[in-house]
Design a protein around this motif. Sequence first.
Motif, PDB file in Angstrom:
ATOM      1  N   LEU A 300      62.961   9.135  42.103  1.00 22.66           N
ATOM      2  CA  LEU A 300      62.754   8.646  40.877  1.00 22.66           C
ATOM      3  C   LEU A 300      62.287   7.244  40.743  1.00 22.66           C
ATOM      4  O   LEU A 300      62.824   6.389  41.310  1.00 22.66           O
ATOM      5  CB  LEU A 300      63.748   8.996  39.764  1.00 22.66           C
ATOM      6  CG  LEU A 300      63.879   8.470  38.405  1.00 22.66           C
ATOM      7  CD1 LEU A 300      62.848   9.199  37.641  1.00 22.66           C
ATOM      8  CD2 LEU A 300      65.033   8.876  37.651  1.00 22.66           C
ATOM      9  N   CYS A 301      61.506   6.959  39.851  1.00 22.87           N
ATOM     10  CA  CYS A 301      60.976   5.433  39.407  1.00 22.87           C
ATOM     11  C   CYS A 301      61.332   5.064  38.148  1.00 22.87           C
ATOM     12  O   CYS A 301      60.778   5.767  37.159  1.00 22.87           O
ATOM     13  CB  CYS A 301      59.728   5.148  39.681  1.00 22.87           C
ATOM     14  SG  CYS A 301      59.029   3.391  39.528  1.00 22.87           S
ATOM     15  N   ILE A 302      61.937   4.099  38.055  1.00 22.60           N
ATOM     16  CA  ILE A 302      62.228   3.587  36.533  1.00 22.60           C
ATOM     17  C   ILE A 302      61.215   2.458  36.332  1.00 22.60           C
ATOM     18  O   ILE A 302      61.237   1.351  37.154  1.00 22.60           O
ATOM     19  CB  ILE A 302      63.689   3.183  36.154  1.00 22.60           C
ATOM     20  CG1 ILE A 302      64.553   4.520  36.461  1.00 22.60           C
ATOM     21  CG2 ILE A 302      63.796   2.540  35.021  1.00 22.60           C
ATOM     22  CD1 ILE A 302      66.114   3.978  36.404  1.00 22.60           C
ATOM     23  N   THR A 303      60.335   2.663  35.419  1.00 27.57           N
ATOM     24  CA  THR A 303      59.099   1.682  35.246  1.00 27.57           C
ATOM     25  C   THR A 303      58.748   1.361  33.920  1.00 27.57           C
ATOM     26  O   THR A 303      59.136   2.061  33.112  1.00 27.57           O
ATOM     27  CB  THR A 303      58.173   2.129  35.840  1.00 27.57           C
ATOM     28  OG1 THR A 303      56.883   1.397  35.745  1.00 27.57           O
ATOM     29  CG2 THR A 303      57.744   3.444  35.260  1.00 27.57           C
ATOM     30  N   HIS A 304      58.004   0.213  33.961  1.00 23.49           N
ATOM     31  CA  HIS A 304      57.642  -0.308  32.548  1.00 23.49           C
ATOM     32  C   HIS A 304      56.614   0.130  31.945  1.00 23.49           C
ATOM     33  O   HIS A 304      56.119   0.063  31.121  1.00 23.49           O
ATOM     34  CB  HIS A 304      57.363  -2.216  32.594  1.00 23.49           C
ATOM     35  CG  HIS A 304      56.399  -2.122  33.624  1.00 23.49           C
ATOM     36  ND1 HIS A 304      56.319  -1.894  35.014  1.00 23.49           N
ATOM     37  CD2 HIS A 304      55.439  -3.069  33.509  1.00 23.49           C
ATOM     38  CE1 HIS A 304      55.248  -2.285  35.482  1.00 23.49           C
ATOM     39  NE2 HIS A 304      54.605  -2.808  34.526  1.00 23.49           N
ATOM     40  N   ALA A 305      56.068   1.325  33.069  1.00 20.96           N
ATOM     41  CA  ALA A 305      54.828   2.066  32.730  1.00 20.96           C
ATOM     42  C   ALA A 305      53.655   1.189  32.656  1.00 20.96           C
ATOM     43  O   ALA A 305      52.769   1.338  32.004  1.00 20.96           O
ATOM     44  CB  ALA A 305      54.889   2.477  31.377  1.00 20.96           C
ATOM     45  N   ALA A 315      50.657   9.310  42.923  1.00 21.58           N
ATOM     46  CA  ALA A 315      50.176   9.587  44.290  1.00 21.58           C
ATOM     47  C   ALA A 315      51.124  10.003  45.165  1.00 21.58           C
ATOM     48  O   ALA A 315      50.841  10.499  46.051  1.00 21.58           O
ATOM     49  CB  ALA A 315      49.288   7.989  44.881  1.00 21.58           C
ATOM     50  N   ALA A 316      52.365   9.536  44.931  1.00 16.74           N
ATOM     51  CA  ALA A 316      53.517   9.574  45.842  1.00 16.74           C
ATOM     52  C   ALA A 316      54.158  10.815  45.309  1.00 16.74           C
ATOM     53  O   ALA A 316      55.099  11.263  46.026  1.00 16.74           O
ATOM     54  CB  ALA A 316      54.542   8.438  45.785  1.00 16.74           C
ATOM     55  N   GLY A 317      54.015  11.364  44.222  1.00 14.90           N
ATOM     56  CA  GLY A 317      54.844  12.631  43.517  1.00 14.90           C
ATOM     57  C   GLY A 317      56.032  12.220  43.127  1.00 14.90           C
ATOM     58  O   GLY A 317      56.717  13.221  43.130  1.00 14.90           O
ATOM     59  N   VAL A 318      56.157  11.153  42.472  1.00 18.07           N
ATOM     60  CA  VAL A 318      57.631  10.670  42.115  1.00 18.07           C
ATOM     61  C   VAL A 318      57.602  10.571  40.520  1.00 18.07           C
ATOM     62  O   VAL A 318      56.688  10.061  40.018  1.00 18.07           O
ATOM     63  CB  VAL A 318      57.770   9.373  42.518  1.00 18.07           C
ATOM     64  CG1 VAL A 318      59.280   8.754  42.190  1.00 18.07           C
ATOM     65  CG2 VAL A 318      57.765   9.228  44.158  1.00 18.07           C
ATOM     66  N   PRO A 319      58.453  11.612  40.025  1.00 20.53           N
ATOM     67  CA  PRO A 319      58.318  11.167  38.344  1.00 20.53           C
ATOM     68  C   PRO A 319      59.127  10.082  37.849  1.00 20.53           C
ATOM     69  O   PRO A 319      59.530   9.205  38.721  1.00 20.53           O
ATOM     70  CB  PRO A 319      59.410  12.456  38.081  1.00 20.53           C
ATOM     71  CG  PRO A 319      60.290  12.620  39.555  1.00 20.53           C
ATOM     72  CD  PRO A 319      59.504  12.362  40.601  1.00 20.53           C
ATOM     73  N   MET A 320      58.789   9.818  36.691  1.00 26.44           N
ATOM     74  CA  MET A 320      58.959   8.555  35.969  1.00 26.44           C
ATOM     75  C   MET A 320      59.814   8.459  34.943  1.00 26.44           C
ATOM     76  O   MET A 320      60.031   9.386  34.081  1.00 26.44           O
ATOM     77  CB  MET A 320      57.705   7.807  35.642  1.00 26.44           C
ATOM     78  CG  MET A 320      56.992   7.457  36.856  1.00 26.44           C
ATOM     79  SD  MET A 320      54.866   7.029  36.450  1.00 26.44           S
ATOM     80  CE  MET A 320      54.470   8.744  36.450  1.00 26.44           C
ATOM     81  N   LEU A 321      60.918   7.281  34.689  1.00 29.40           N
ATOM     82  CA  LEU A 321      61.403   7.211  33.455  1.00 29.40           C
ATOM     83  C   LEU A 321      60.640   6.023  33.087  1.00 29.40           C
ATOM     84  O   LEU A 321      60.825   4.734  33.704  1.00 29.40           O
ATOM     85  CB  LEU A 321      62.969   7.048  33.536  1.00 29.40           C
ATOM     86  CG  LEU A 321      63.614   6.509  32.430  1.00 29.40           C
ATOM     87  CD1 LEU A 321      63.508   7.448  31.082  1.00 29.40           C
ATOM     88  CD2 LEU A 321      65.113   6.375  32.624  1.00 29.40           C
ATOM     89  N   ALA A 322      59.895   5.934  32.012  1.00 28.33           N
ATOM     90  CA  ALA A 322      59.237   4.992  31.486  1.00 28.33           C
ATOM     91  C   ALA A 322      59.930   4.213  30.413  1.00 28.33           C
ATOM     92  O   ALA A 322      60.474   4.799  29.252  1.00 28.33           O
ATOM     93  CB  ALA A 322      57.753   5.465  30.885  1.00 28.33           C
ATOM     94  N   LEU A 323      59.990   2.599  30.432  1.00 26.96           N
ATOM     95  CA  LEU A 323      60.502   1.858  29.575  1.00 26.96           C
ATOM     96  C   LEU A 323      59.319   0.925  29.159  1.00 26.96           C
ATOM     97  O   LEU A 323      59.569  -0.216  29.526  1.00 26.96           O
ATOM     98  CB  LEU A 323      61.763   1.306  29.938  1.00 26.96           C
ATOM     99  CG  LEU A 323      62.829   2.087  30.581  1.00 26.96           C
ATOM    100  CD1 LEU A 323      64.054   1.146  31.358  1.00 26.96           C
ATOM    101  CD2 LEU A 323      63.525   2.933  29.759  1.00 26.96           C
ATOM    102  N   PRO A 324      58.314   1.438  28.273  1.00 29.55           N
ATOM    103  CA  PRO A 324      57.201   0.429  28.106  1.00 29.55           C
ATOM    104  C   PRO A 324      57.767  -0.718  27.379  1.00 29.55           C
ATOM    105  O   PRO A 324      58.679  -0.780  26.302  1.00 29.55           O
ATOM    106  CB  PRO A 324      56.292   1.225  27.223  1.00 29.55           C
ATOM    107  CG  PRO A 324      57.209   2.294  26.421  1.00 29.55           C
ATOM    108  CD  PRO A 324      58.305   2.525  27.662  1.00 29.55           C
ATOM    109  N   LEU A 325      57.166  -1.946  27.619  1.00 38.00           N
ATOM    110  CA  LEU A 325      57.318  -3.095  26.944  1.00 38.00           C
ATOM    111  C   LEU A 325      56.173  -3.747  26.009  1.00 38.00           C
ATOM    112  O   LEU A 325      56.429  -4.343  25.125  1.00 38.00           O
ATOM    113  CB  LEU A 325      57.729  -4.086  27.978  1.00 38.00           C
ATOM    114  CG  LEU A 325      59.228  -3.533  28.796  1.00 38.00           C
ATOM    115  CD1 LEU A 325      59.146  -4.506  29.977  1.00 38.00           C
ATOM    116  CD2 LEU A 325      60.298  -3.706  28.169  1.00 38.00           C
ATOM    117  N   THR A 341      54.920  14.230  33.754  1.00 34.85           N
ATOM    118  CA  THR A 341      55.521  13.723  35.060  1.00 34.85           C
ATOM    119  C   THR A 341      56.508  12.767  34.685  1.00 34.85           C
ATOM    120  O   THR A 341      57.144  12.031  35.718  1.00 34.85           O
ATOM    121  CB  THR A 341      54.335  12.845  35.608  1.00 34.85           C
ATOM    122  OG1 THR A 341      53.686  11.882  34.866  1.00 34.85           O
ATOM    123  CG2 THR A 341      53.403  13.899  36.123  1.00 34.85           C
ATOM    124  N   GLY A 342      57.071  12.746  33.617  1.00 34.95           N
ATOM    125  CA  GLY A 342      58.390  11.898  33.255  1.00 34.95           C
ATOM    126  C   GLY A 342      58.679  11.813  31.993  1.00 34.95           C
ATOM    127  O   GLY A 342      58.464  12.699  30.898  1.00 34.95           O
TER     128      GLY A 342
END
Length: 405
Positions: A300-305, A315-325, A341-342
Motif C-alpha cells: 500500500l502507498c499512503i500518498t498526497h495524491a 504502474a506497480a499495481g499498488v493501491p493508494m490511500l490518498a491524503l490530498p493537500l 484503486t484506493g
Amino acid sequence: MRAVLICPPLHSHLRAFEALARAWTRKGHEAIFLTEPGVVLEGDMRQAILPGPVLRPQSRTLLAEILAGARRTDRLCRDAPALLRDLSPDLILGDQMEPASGLLARALGLPLASIACAVPMDPEPGIPLPFLGWPHDTSAQGLKRNAGGERIAGLLLTPQNRVIRHWARHWGLGDLGRLQDCLSSDLTLSQIAPGFDYPRPANGGHIVQLGPFRQGQVTQDFPPDIRPDPARPFVYASLGTLQSHRAGLLARIARACRQAGVQVLVSHAGSLTDGQAGRIPADWVRSFVPQQAVLARAALCITHAGLNTALECLAAGVPMLALPLTHDQPGVAARIVQSGTGLRLHPWQRGSNRIADAVATLLADENFRARARHFAAEAASWGGAAGAVDAIEARFSPRRSAQAS
C-alpha cells in the motif's frame, strides 16, 4: 522540426519535459527550452534564457505562487517574442499551467501542443477543475456546482487572468481571459494513464493519454538497510517533494500504521530536520528512497495524491490511500476513488484512528489491489514520451500539412 518547450520551473514538470525533449531529439528533431534564469536542466539540453531576475514565490502559500506565476507569464509575453523570432521554431510545446505558451503561439502564428503534466485542464461538461476533488457529474446540479467552482477559481486567479487579458488585447487575440482559453485545441499530450481520467466525450478528442513520460527509464535497487518482515504488510508513505515538511501529518500516518499492525517506511524528501524526522514513529524514516523499487515491494502507498506518485503506484499495481493537500491533488484523489484503486481521506478525516481504519480496509479488500493490478498490466502499452512524439509528428509534421493543403 524545431520545437520550443515552455515549462514553469516546477521539478516534476521539468523532468517530464526533459523526457519529452530526449524522445523528440532521438527522432532527429530539435528541442530548445525557453527558461528563466536559474533553471537547471538534466543532461545536455539547449536553453534560450529570458533576461531578468529569477522569479520565485515569496512563500509557500497559494497566493504567493499565483502572483509569481502571473509575473512569469507577463515576462514571457514581454520578452519571449524577440527570442522566438530569432529561434524560428516550427511549433511550441507548452505546459498547460503556463498560459504564455498559448498566447505566444497565437500571437506568432505557431502550432501549439499543450502538455498536461498534471490533470488535464481542458474543459469538459461534468468535470470539475483539477484542484476540486468532486466526482464526475453531468447532471444539472453537477454542472451548477462546477460553474460555482470555476467562479471561485476566477477570483483566486485574478492576477494571472489580468495578465492573460492584457496580452490578448495587446496582440488582438480576442476574448481570452483565463488559463483554459490559452490551451491548444489541436493536441493535448497528457501524462495521465489511459482509463484513469474522467470520461471526456464532448471535448476530449484531441487529448492523448500517454502515461508518464519518464516511465521505465531507471533501474532502481531496494535500499539494503531496509529489511521488511515478509510476514507483515509493508506500507510506503510519502507526501511528495513540496509537501513533506508536514511533520505532524507524517507522524500521524506512522502512528496509524503501527495501530493497524503494519510496517511503514516514511520518506520526507529532505524537508525535515534530523530532530523532526526522529520524532516520526515509523519503522524507517528516510530523506529520499528509490520510489519505484520501494513500490515494487509495497502492499500500500499512503500518498498526497500527486499525479507522478499515483502513476507510479498504478504502474506497480499498488493501491493508494490518498491524503490530498493542494494544487491538483484533490482531483487526482477523486480519480483514485472513481477508478477503484484506493480510498481518500479529507483534511477533517486525518486523525490516527481514521487513517488506521482506512489502511486496514485497503489491505483487507482485494478489489483495490485487483484494480491497481489492472492498470499495471496495461502499463507496458502506455505511450509515454515516445508516444507523445508520434502524436506530435502525426498532427504537425510538414509532410502532413502539405498533404492536407
